[in-house]
Design a protein around this motif. Structure first.
Motif, PDB file in Angstrom:
ATOM      1  N   VAL A 116       0.868  -0.997   0.014  1.00 12.23           N
ATOM      2  CA  VAL A 116       0.042  -0.033  -0.110  1.00 12.23           C
ATOM      3  C   VAL A 116       0.796   1.231  -0.058  1.00 12.23           C
ATOM      4  CG1 VAL A 116      -1.558   1.410   1.576  1.00 12.23           C
ATOM      5  CG2 VAL A 116      -2.138  -1.269   1.263  1.00 12.23           C
ATOM      6  N   ILE A 117       0.567   2.169  -0.903  1.00 13.91           N
ATOM      7  CA  ILE A 117       1.298   3.480  -1.057  1.00 13.91           C
ATOM      8  C   ILE A 117       0.292   4.519  -0.562  1.00 13.91           C
ATOM      9  CG2 ILE A 117       2.376   4.953  -2.385  1.00 13.91           C
ATOM     10  CD1 ILE A 117       3.116   2.854  -4.336  1.00 13.91           C
ATOM     11  N   LEU A 118       0.952   5.158   0.630  1.00 17.27           N
ATOM     12  CA  LEU A 118      -0.099   6.489   1.405  1.00 17.27           C
ATOM     13  C   LEU A 118       0.418   7.635   0.616  1.00 17.27           C
ATOM     14  CD1 LEU A 118      -2.144   6.820   3.477  1.00 17.27           C
ATOM     15  CD2 LEU A 118      -0.498   7.025   5.169  1.00 17.27           C
ATOM     16  N   ALA A 119      -0.466   8.311  -0.034  1.00 17.61           N
ATOM     17  CA  ALA A 119       0.061   9.280  -0.793  1.00 17.61           C
ATOM     18  C   ALA A 119      -1.252  10.460  -0.600  1.00 17.61           C
ATOM     19  CB  ALA A 119       0.409   9.173  -2.071  1.00 17.61           C
ATOM     20  N   VAL A 120      -1.957  10.626   0.519  1.00 13.07           N
ATOM     21  CA  VAL A 120      -3.220  11.463   0.612  1.00 13.07           C
ATOM     22  C   VAL A 120      -2.801  12.901   0.930  1.00 13.07           C
ATOM     23  CG1 VAL A 120      -4.346   9.609   1.334  1.00 13.07           C
ATOM     24  CG2 VAL A 120      -3.412  10.916   3.085  1.00 13.07           C
ATOM     25  N   GLY A 121      -1.629  13.592   0.951  1.00 15.56           N
ATOM     26  CA  GLY A 121      -1.332  14.717   0.975  1.00 15.56           C
ATOM     27  C   GLY A 121      -1.398  15.081   2.382  1.00 15.56           C
ATOM     28  N   GLY A 122      -1.372  16.559   2.717  1.00 15.72           N
ATOM     29  CA  GLY A 122      -1.438  16.952   4.163  1.00 15.72           C
ATOM     30  C   GLY A 122      -2.894  17.408   4.665  1.00 15.72           C
ATOM     31  N   ALA A 123      -2.467  18.606   5.435  1.00 10.55           N
ATOM     32  CA  ALA A 123      -3.987  19.218   5.727  1.00 10.55           C
ATOM     33  C   ALA A 123      -4.243  20.390   5.369  1.00 10.55           C
ATOM     34  CB  ALA A 123      -3.866  19.022   7.410  1.00 10.55           C
ATOM     35  N   SER A 124      -3.567  20.900   4.432  1.00  6.23           N
ATOM     36  CA  SER A 124      -3.741  22.322   3.827  1.00  6.23           C
ATOM     37  C   SER A 124      -4.813  22.337   2.560  1.00  6.23           C
ATOM     38  CB  SER A 124      -2.600  23.045   3.603  1.00  6.23           C
ATOM     39  OG  SER A 124      -1.888  22.231   2.427  1.00  6.23           O
ATOM     40  N   TYR A 125      -5.542  23.192   2.533  1.00  5.28           N
ATOM     41  CA  TYR A 125      -6.755  23.382   1.469  1.00  5.28           C
ATOM     42  C   TYR A 125      -7.697  21.838   1.461  1.00  5.28           C
ATOM     43  CZ  TYR A 125      -4.521  27.153  -1.223  1.00  5.28           C
ATOM     44  OH  TYR A 125      -4.023  28.384  -1.555  1.00  5.28           O
ATOM     45  N   PRO A 126      -8.391  21.848   2.513  1.00  4.05           N
ATOM     46  CA  PRO A 126      -9.006  20.690   2.707  1.00  4.05           C
ATOM     47  C   PRO A 126     -10.091  20.416   1.715  1.00  4.05           C
ATOM     48  CG  PRO A 126      -9.610  22.374   4.405  1.00  4.05           C
ATOM     49  CD  PRO A 126      -8.442  22.916   3.703  1.00  4.05           C
ATOM     50  N   GLY A 127     -10.445  21.510   1.091  1.00  5.60           N
ATOM     51  CA  GLY A 127     -11.383  21.313  -0.006  1.00  5.60           C
ATOM     52  C   GLY A 127     -11.046  20.716  -1.268  1.00  5.60           C
ATOM     53  N   THR A 128      -9.658  20.503  -1.331  1.00  4.23           N
ATOM     54  CA  THR A 128      -9.026  19.600  -2.513  1.00  4.23           C
ATOM     55  C   THR A 128      -9.042  17.979  -1.947  1.00  4.23           C
ATOM     56  OG1 THR A 128      -6.937  19.918  -1.772  1.00  4.23           O
ATOM     57  CG2 THR A 128      -7.936  21.736  -3.259  1.00  4.23           C
ATOM     58  N   GLY A 129      -9.332  17.997  -0.819  1.00  4.96           N
ATOM     59  CA  GLY A 129      -9.145  16.530  -0.364  1.00  4.96           C
ATOM     60  C   GLY A 129      -8.079  16.259   0.776  1.00  4.96           C
ATOM     61  N   SER A 130      -7.388  17.254   1.104  1.00  2.58           N
ATOM     62  CA  SER A 130      -6.192  17.130   1.861  1.00  2.58           C
ATOM     63  C   SER A 130      -6.749  17.484   3.329  1.00  2.58           C
ATOM     64  CB  SER A 130      -5.137  17.956   1.416  1.00  2.58           C
ATOM     65  OG  SER A 130      -4.748  17.589   0.248  1.00  2.58           O
ATOM     66  N   THR A 131      -7.227  16.614   3.969  1.00  2.00           N
ATOM     67  CA  THR A 131      -7.760  16.687   5.318  1.00  2.00           C
ATOM     68  C   THR A 131      -7.202  16.106   6.339  1.00  2.00           C
ATOM     69  OG1 THR A 131      -9.459  15.028   4.654  1.00  2.00           O
ATOM     70  CG2 THR A 131     -10.035  17.338   4.524  1.00  2.00           C
ATOM     71  N   GLY A 132      -6.024  15.615   6.113  1.00  2.00           N
ATOM     72  CA  GLY A 132      -5.177  14.968   7.254  1.00  2.00           C
ATOM     73  C   GLY A 132      -5.479  13.599   7.722  1.00  2.00           C
ATOM     74  N   ASP A 133      -5.979  12.829   6.640  1.00  2.00           N
ATOM     75  CA  ASP A 133      -6.555  11.478   6.880  1.00  2.00           C
ATOM     76  C   ASP A 133      -5.279  10.556   7.064  1.00  2.00           C
ATOM     77  OD1 ASP A 133      -8.996  12.695   6.272  1.00  2.00           O
ATOM     78  OD2 ASP A 133      -9.310  11.464   4.290  1.00  2.00           O
TER      79      ASP A 133
END
Length: 414
Positions: free
Chosen positions: A158-175
């Motif tokens: 599994v490759i975890l590449a979900v982004g950070g926690a900035s611009y949550p509207g783009t999906g980067s919500t810290g998951d």
């Protein structure tokens, strides 16, 4: 055939999926949003600054958050490789000021479309609106994932590449941080990076929208110099933003978090020594000797900035130029080169271009991007504690990490 799952269809995730598929794996890309590459669409003001044309050591120097960690992955897939990749996908590129690399079309959509087209070409299965909640283990190694809907996907890696926690509207919500933490990974505290700064001074509202070029800005904490940058900035209704401000924001956030008194000192005329600037002011005063002080500076400063500067120098804007004393003139010169703003806080993490902090690099193999704690788990992109200045460096880091994770998830036989 290896089964590889990639979580997150941002730049790192899409590159990881492409590389894994090119190396013969069966790849599924899971994305929580309705479309891939949402955050890429807004990078570079919608033009997508895909990389920087500087040499690799210079790029790594500009990745101020753990740049050395990227030595291996970036040398394996550097900025020339990124440019070649997009050219091969039918997206010609150009180099602009500061070695910034953009698509010739100036359209971020073209960059995203090229990556999505390559994914389809390779037969990667893209599952949209499929948020992942847990990474599943079996006998201590990765076995698959569970989605929010309760669906299970099996995987060899599994490759975890979900982004950070900035611009949550783009999906980067810290998951990603929560998923990594559940697997005993250390999460370095999150801070905004590449984010505007708020100031105490109210006069910035009067000059909002004003951009300044060729300014030298010095970040001070408790009176001591922390960082200095030269370039472009802009005033806003809440404070300051622009390239040099964004680049200094990480240090500003750190100093504020440490409880320090943070100031920003602006040199509006950095090309001149105090003596030469004083001579220039005197020449302007001679030319406008019959005018008021505020009208005597029309050649030296943007109109909007004249009264705030005079106010900071404790000078009356209506005072006739011929009545200005030498001491008052010297005070004006001092203010022009030391215009000081008090930084009260950064804008929220949600407004930051990049998140500083994340999964600790000490727990990731820098060559392969594999977890040192969980075999078969790989990381790529902003979820990792790596961040850079503005200029294409963050996307380059994402592409390099994605390339490494995608390749090694297939090559590794652990």
């Amino acid at each position: 055939m290896k089964q590889i799952l990639v979580i997150g269809a941002g730049p790192a995730g899409m590159m990881a999926a492409i590389r894994a598929a090119e190396n013969g794996a069966e790849v599924t890309l899971l994305e929580k949003m309705k479309r891939p590459g949402r955050k890429m669409m807004i990078t570079g003001k919608g033009r997508c600054n895909i990389t920087n044309a500087a040499d690799v050591p210079e790029i790594i120097r500009n990745i101020h958050g753990n740049g050395a960690f990227l030595n291996s992955s970036m040398r394996a897939f550097d900025n020339r490789d990124v440019m070649d990749f997009f050219v091969e996908q039918g997206v010609p590129v150009k180099v602009e000021r500061g070695n910034r690399v953009f698509p010739v079309s100036d359209k971020a959509q073209d960059v995203v479309d090229a990556m999505v087209h390559r994914l389809h070409e390779l037969g990667v299965r893209i599952e949209l609106e499929m948020p992942v909640t847990d990474i599943l283990l079996q006998e201590g190694r990765v076995a698959g994932v569970r989605t929010k809907s309760g669906a299970h996907y099996k995987a060899d890696a599994v490759i975890l590449a979900v982004g950070g926690a900035s611009y949550p509207g783009t999906g980067s919500t810290g998951d990603g941080y929560a998923m990594a933490k559940k697997l005993s990974h250390t999460i370095v505290p999150l801070q905004p990076s590449l984010v505007p700064l708020e100031t105490e001074e109210e006069w910035v509202k009067d000059v909002q929208g004003l951009s300044l070029r060729n300014v030298r800005a010095t970040l001070l904490a408790d009176g001591g110099k922390v960082q200095e940058m030269f370039g472009e900035m802009m005033f806003t209704h809440f404070g300051v933003t622009g390239p040099i401000i964004l680049s200094m924001s990480r240090q500003a956030a750190k100093c504020l978090a440490d409880g320090k008194f943070v100031e920003l000192e602006l040199n509006l005329k950095p090309a001149l020594t105090p003596e030469k600037l004083d001579a220039r002011v005197q020449r302007d005063f001679e030319q406008y000797i019959r005018k008021s002080l505020k009208n005597g500076l029309m050649d030296l400063l943007p109109h909007k900035l004249i009264e705030p500067v005079l106010d900071c120098a404790y000078l009356d804007p209506e005072k006739p130029v011929h009545q200005v004393t030498a001491e008052e003139r010297h005070r004006l010169v001092e203010t022009l080169q030391h215009l000081t703003l008090t930084i009260t806080k950064t804008r929220p993490l949600a407004e930051a271009i990049v998140t500083a902090g994340g999964v600790s690099v000490r727990e990731i193999n820098p060559k392969t991007m594999e977890s040192k704690l969980v075999p078969g788990l790989y990381f790529a992109g902003e979820v990792v504690d790596v961040d850079a200045y503005t200029g294409g460096y963050n996307l380059q880091a994402a592409f390099s990490m994605g390339n490494a994770a995608g390749c090694w998830s297939v090559w590794n036989d652990d």
